[in-house]
Design a protein around this motif. Structure first.
Motif, PDB file in Angstrom:
ATOM      1  N   ALA A   5      14.031 -27.188   4.095  1.00 26.40           N
ATOM      2  CA  ALA A   5      15.383 -27.550   3.710  1.00 26.40           C
ATOM      3  C   ALA A   5      15.656 -28.912   4.292  1.00 26.40           C
ATOM      4  CB  ALA A   5      16.373 -26.517   4.242  1.00 26.40           C
ATOM      5  N   VAL A  39      22.563 -22.515  -1.070  1.00 28.50           N
ATOM      6  CA  VAL A  39      21.985 -21.313  -0.466  1.00 28.50           C
ATOM      7  C   VAL A  39      22.757 -20.082  -0.911  1.00 28.50           C
ATOM      8  CG1 VAL A  39      21.500 -20.086   1.683  1.00 28.50           C
ATOM      9  CG2 VAL A  39      21.116 -22.549   1.549  1.00 28.50           C
ATOM     10  N   TYR A  49       9.713 -15.000   1.206  1.00 22.02           N
ATOM     11  CA  TYR A  49      11.042 -15.146   1.780  1.00 22.02           C
ATOM     12  C   TYR A  49      11.172 -14.170   2.946  1.00 22.02           C
ATOM     13  CZ  TYR A  49      11.975 -17.684  -2.508  1.00 22.02           C
ATOM     14  OH  TYR A  49      11.905 -18.590  -3.551  1.00 22.02           O
ATOM     15  N   LYS A 102      17.377 -20.803  -0.274  1.00 18.81           N
ATOM     16  CA  LYS A 102      17.847 -22.127  -0.667  1.00 18.81           C
ATOM     17  C   LYS A 102      17.261 -22.501  -2.019  1.00 18.81           C
ATOM     18  CE  LYS A 102      17.961 -27.000   0.608  1.00 18.81           C
ATOM     19  NZ  LYS A 102      17.709 -28.026   1.644  1.00 18.81           N
ATOM     20  N   SER A 116      15.889 -24.132   5.951  1.00 17.75           N
ATOM     21  CA  SER A 116      15.652 -22.714   5.691  1.00 17.75           C
ATOM     22  C   SER A 116      14.451 -22.177   6.447  1.00 17.75           C
ATOM     23  CB  SER A 116      15.479 -22.466   4.186  1.00 17.75           C
ATOM     24  OG  SER A 116      14.418 -23.246   3.679  1.00 17.75           O
ATOM     25  N   THR A 133      14.755 -18.878   8.946  1.00 17.27           N
ATOM     26  CA  THR A 133      14.774 -17.427   8.696  1.00 17.27           C
ATOM     27  C   THR A 133      13.711 -16.657   9.485  1.00 17.27           C
ATOM     28  OG1 THR A 133      13.548 -17.738   6.611  1.00 17.27           O
ATOM     29  CG2 THR A 133      15.959 -17.599   6.479  1.00 17.27           C
TER      30      THR A 133
END
Length: 307
Positions: A15, A73, A112, A129, A174, A177
């Motif tokens: 990101a 997002v 993810y 995102k 991102s 995460t």
């Protein structure tokens, strides 16, 4: 992420990070992807163990809700196969998505990392995102409640409680995460005494994902978790967010320096990873050599893991 990445080509989920336009996400070679990555952690009691999902292949799950978090997002919550199901995944484990775009023959695979608890019954939640032209994120952002997606586990780092006395996490965009997933797992384990320091870089304050969650963790676990948020464009007058790139000086505010029993994890867009720890090797297939700020501080390959 001590990775199970056989047959995959990797470039870090990314990101916009502090001071630079960080674009891209982890890309996977569409060949040799049909392997099984068993990355589950057993729940604490036998009743919960009966609910843990059996991740032996791709599992279809339907989108339950979609919430716009900021300009690019979304928080996407998918229903697990039953209301009593739990993912049971260990930290750090992502869920690999698979879909075939309309008119295409080759499927698209993207990982993810869930931001929901691994023992939460009934649902799993992601922060995704959107990247212009990104096949994975475009698909995820276009989904409506009731639409389905295929998921499979992919263990990314083999974490063992108390293996390290302290850990430094440096994240961008991102890439936060997997860091959030691991941070919460460590702090919520009463037997794990590992101390954590986090530096999280973004373009603007609106881009800081999971901000309140990290603030709550810092308040709840003083002495065990401390953080710095830094952005390239500050919009508030408060002193809880710094401005600028990740630097040696910034690291020194939350980290005492190289010592035995430490581990540094770097998770973010390629430009940030390269500046902080040196680029990954073979277009993301390997950890690559140590470089950047961490090399200047004396860290070696054994001290660092790059996502």
């Amino acid at each position: 992420m001590a990775a199970l990445r056989t047959g995959f080509k990797v470039a870090t989920l990314s990101a916009v990070g502090a001071g630079a336009a960080y674009t891209g996400y982890r890309h996977y070679n569409s060949t040799n992807v049909y392997f099984t990555a068993h990355a589950e952690s057993l729940p604490s009691d036998s009743q919960a163990a009966l609910k843990k999902m059996d991740w032996k292949g791709f599992t279809e799950m339907r989108l339950q809700s979609a919430e716009q978090v900021n300009h690019n997002v979304k928080k996407l919550t998918f229903a697990l196969p039953t209301e009593d199901s739990i993912t049971g995944i260990s930290a750090v484990t992502s869920l690999l998505t698979r879909h075939t775009p309309e008119g295409a023959f080759i499927p698209v695979f993207r990982p993810y990392t869930p931001v929901s608890d691994n023992d939460l019954p009934g649902t799993v939640t992601f922060m995704v995102k959107h990247y212009p032209g990104g096949k994975g994120s475009t698909k995820m952002h276009s989904m409506k409640p009731g639409d389905s997606m295929l998921f499979k586990t992919l263990q990314e780092f083999d974490y063992k409680p108390n293996e390290h006395q302290s850990m430094l996490f440096i994240a961008g965009g991102s890439g936060i995460t997997p860091i959030f997933q691991l941070t919460r797992a460590i702090l919520r384990n009463p037997e794990d005494k590992t101390k954590i320091s986090l530096i999280y870089a973004n373009n603007t304050e609106d881009d800081i994902l999971l901000r309140k969650e990290f603030e709550d963790l810092e308040a709840k676990y003083p002495g065990r978790f401390q953080k710095i948020f830094t952005v390239s464009k500050k919009t508030s007058s408060g002193d809880d967010v710094e401005t600028g790139y990740v630097t040696k000086q910034m690291i020194s505010k939350v980290w005492s320096g190289k010592a035995a029993g430490q581990k540094v994890l770097v998770s973010g867009p390629p430009a940030m990873v390269e500046a902080v720890s040196g680029a990954k090797g073979m277009a993301g297939w390997t950890q690559g050599s140590v470089g950047g700020i961490l090399k200047e501080l004396g860290y070696t390959k054994d001290d660092i893991h790059k996502f």
